[in-house]
Design a protein around this motif. Structure first.
Motif, mmCIF file in Angstrom:
data_model
loop_
_atom_site.group_PDB
_atom_site.id
_atom_site.type_symbol
_atom_site.label_atom_id
_atom_site.label_comp_id
_atom_site.label_asym_id
_atom_site.label_seq_id
_atom_site.Cartn_x
_atom_site.Cartn_y
_atom_site.Cartn_z
ATOM 1 N N MET A 1 0.825 -1.200 0.000
ATOM 2 C CA MET A 1 0.000 0.000 0.000
ATOM 3 C C MET A 1 0.860 1.251 0.000
ATOM 4 N N ASP A 2 0.310 2.291 -0.558
ATOM 5 C CA ASP A 2 0.987 3.586 -0.569
ATOM 6 C C ASP A 2 0.672 4.315 0.735
ATOM 7 N N LEU A 3 1.635 4.354 1.644
ATOM 8 C CA LEU A 3 1.406 4.990 2.932
ATOM 9 C C LEU A 3 1.298 6.508 2.830
ATOM 10 N N ASN A 4 1.597 7.056 1.657
ATOM 11 C CA ASN A 4 1.409 8.486 1.461
ATOM 12 C C ASN A 4 -0.075 8.862 1.440
ATOM 13 N N LYS A 5 -0.940 7.854 1.308
ATOM 14 C CA LYS A 5 -2.382 8.099 1.362
ATOM 15 C C LYS A 5 -2.871 8.244 2.808
ATOM 16 N N PHE A 6 -2.001 7.902 3.755
ATOM 17 C CA PHE A 6 -2.354 7.965 5.170
ATOM 18 C C PHE A 6 -1.902 9.298 5.760
ATOM 19 N N SER A 7 -2.553 9.692 6.839
ATOM 20 C CA SER A 7 -2.137 10.884 7.567
ATOM 21 C C SER A 7 -2.377 10.661 9.058
ATOM 22 N N TRP A 8 -1.650 11.421 9.867
ATOM 23 C CA TRP A 8 -1.738 11.283 11.316
ATOM 24 C C TRP A 8 -2.821 12.186 11.901
ATOM 25 N N THR A 9 -3.604 11.610 12.778
ATOM 26 C CA THR A 9 -4.432 12.377 13.701
ATOM 27 C C THR A 9 -3.724 12.264 15.041
ATOM 28 N N ARG A 10 -2.988 13.270 15.394
ATOM 29 C CA ARG A 10 -2.088 13.286 16.550
ATOM 30 C C ARG A 10 -0.825 12.463 16.229
ATOM 31 N N ASP A 19 11.867 0.302 4.842
ATOM 32 C CA ASP A 19 11.694 -1.001 4.201
ATOM 33 C C ASP A 19 10.275 -1.534 4.344
ATOM 34 N N GLY A 20 9.300 -0.656 4.164
ATOM 35 C CA GLY A 20 7.913 -1.080 4.210
ATOM 36 C C GLY A 20 7.342 -1.254 5.593
ATOM 37 N N LYS A 21 8.128 -0.914 6.608
ATOM 38 C CA LYS A 21 7.661 -1.038 7.987
ATOM 39 C C LYS A 21 7.530 0.350 8.611
ATOM 40 N N LEU A 22 6.577 0.466 9.517
ATOM 41 C CA LEU A 22 6.371 1.700 10.243
ATOM 42 C C LEU A 22 6.686 1.451 11.714
ATOM 43 N N PHE A 23 7.661 2.205 12.238
ATOM 44 C CA PHE A 23 8.084 2.062 13.631
ATOM 45 C C PHE A 23 7.519 3.245 14.427
ATOM 46 N N VAL A 24 6.687 2.936 15.405
ATOM 47 C CA VAL A 24 6.000 3.975 16.162
ATOM 48 C C VAL A 24 6.355 3.849 17.639
ATOM 49 N N THR A 60 -5.881 -5.070 5.930
ATOM 50 C CA THR A 60 -5.101 -5.984 6.761
ATOM 51 C C THR A 60 -3.764 -5.358 7.114
ATOM 52 N N VAL A 61 -3.284 -5.613 8.333
ATOM 53 C CA VAL A 61 -1.978 -5.124 8.753
ATOM 54 C C VAL A 61 -1.371 -6.087 9.778
ATOM 55 N N LYS A 62 -0.053 -6.164 9.764
ATOM 56 C CA LYS A 62 0.687 -6.972 10.743
ATOM 57 C C LYS A 62 1.236 -6.057 11.829
ATOM 58 N N SER A 175 6.091 3.743 27.677
ATOM 59 C CA SER A 175 6.367 4.029 26.275
ATOM 60 C C SER A 175 6.983 2.776 25.666
ATOM 61 N N PHE A 176 6.596 2.453 24.432
ATOM 62 C CA PHE A 176 7.180 1.279 23.771
ATOM 63 C C PHE A 176 7.168 1.491 22.263
ATOM 64 N N LYS A 177 7.932 0.641 21.561
ATOM 65 C CA LYS A 177 7.995 0.718 20.107
ATOM 66 C C LYS A 177 7.088 -0.349 19.502
ATOM 67 N N ALA A 178 6.160 0.087 18.647
ATOM 68 C CA ALA A 178 5.291 -0.809 17.886
ATOM 69 C C ALA A 178 5.746 -0.810 16.428
ATOM 70 N N VAL A 179 5.642 -1.974 15.799
ATOM 71 C CA VAL A 179 6.070 -2.112 14.410
ATOM 72 C C VAL A 179 4.875 -2.577 13.573
ATOM 73 N N PHE A 180 4.612 -1.863 12.492
ATOM 74 C CA PHE A 180 3.513 -2.196 11.587
ATOM 75 C C PHE A 180 4.078 -2.503 10.200
ATOM 76 N N SER A 181 3.530 -3.542 9.559
ATOM 77 C CA SER A 181 3.992 -3.905 8.219
ATOM 78 C C SER A 181 2.890 -4.671 7.488
ATOM 79 N N ASP A 182 3.179 -5.074 6.267
ATOM 80 C CA ASP A 182 2.249 -5.894 5.467
ATOM 81 C C ASP A 182 0.878 -5.229 5.334
#
Length: 200
Positions: A1-10, A19-24, A60-62, A175-182
């Motif tokens: 998916m093109d994550l440029n279509k997403f935006s943050w609310t806060r 590499d296709g993963k989002l680290f939050v 779907t998301v991992k 506080s912790f790091k979450a990883v999103f992919s796929d």
């Protein structure tokens, strides 16, 4: 998916895409909850969403949450319409023995929480949100292939253009790091009901 279509609310404390993963990285005392049980309200969790008026789809998301370590640390899937109308699904850390695999539906300003205990060795989970007009199904999977239904719900404000995606938060002093992919968006994987017909 093109994550440029997403935006943050806060925006979260820290976010990185690689590499296709989002680290939050979450901030302490961030959450989504409205009123039920003890009248507490919190509406400050970061959500990362795209918009769609498509009536039938599955998203779907991992998620990976190896770093979660404090009560209620969580990350998962979300459909956030406004502060009083949203749904989410996640694994929420509880203690060293178990976590809660569950979902929350907030419709008209009151949250519910449907859960089951999950072994704390579980640190990876896929989620799938499917839409059929203003009805929704949430599923989860440990392997990204075999999905199990968590719940079906109706959203009073979920019939038009909606926003959906991912979220992560730490309701207590953590506080912790979450990883999103796929990330995946495609045809609706929730088949039409083939049982009893509606009442006349």
């Amino acid at each position: 998916m093109d994550l440029n279509k997403f935006s943050w609310t806060r925006v979260p404390k820290s976010v990185e895409e690689k590499d296709g993963k989002l680290f939050v990285v979450t901030s302490p005392h961030t959450d989504l909850w409205q009123r039920t049980y003890y009248h507490f309200r919190n509406d400050n969790a970061p959500v990362f969403q795209m918009q769609s008026d498509e009536k039938y789809f599955s998203f779907t998301v991992k998620t990976e949450f190896t770093d979660a370590k404090h009560r209620f640390d969580q990350c998962g899937i979300v459909m956030y319409l406004d502060s009083e109308n949203w749904l989410k699904a996640s694994v929420e850390y509880e203690n060293e023995r178990f976590s809660h695999l569950g979902s929350v539906v907030t419709d008209g300003g009151y949250s519910d929480w449907a859960t089951t205990e999950a072994d704390n060795k579980v640190r990876v989970m896929w989620y799938r949100l499917s839409r059929r007009e203003d009805d929704y199904r949430i599923e989860c999977s440990r392997d990204g292939i075999n999905f199990s239904q968590m719940r079906i719900c109706h959203m009073s404000k979920g019939g038009g253009r909606i926003s959906f995606g991912i979220y992560a938060c730490s309701p207590e002093d953590s506080s912790f790091k979450a990883v999103f992919s796929d990330f995946s968006l495609g045809k609706c994987m929730w088949a039409a009901h083939d049982g009893q017909q509606p009442d006349e």
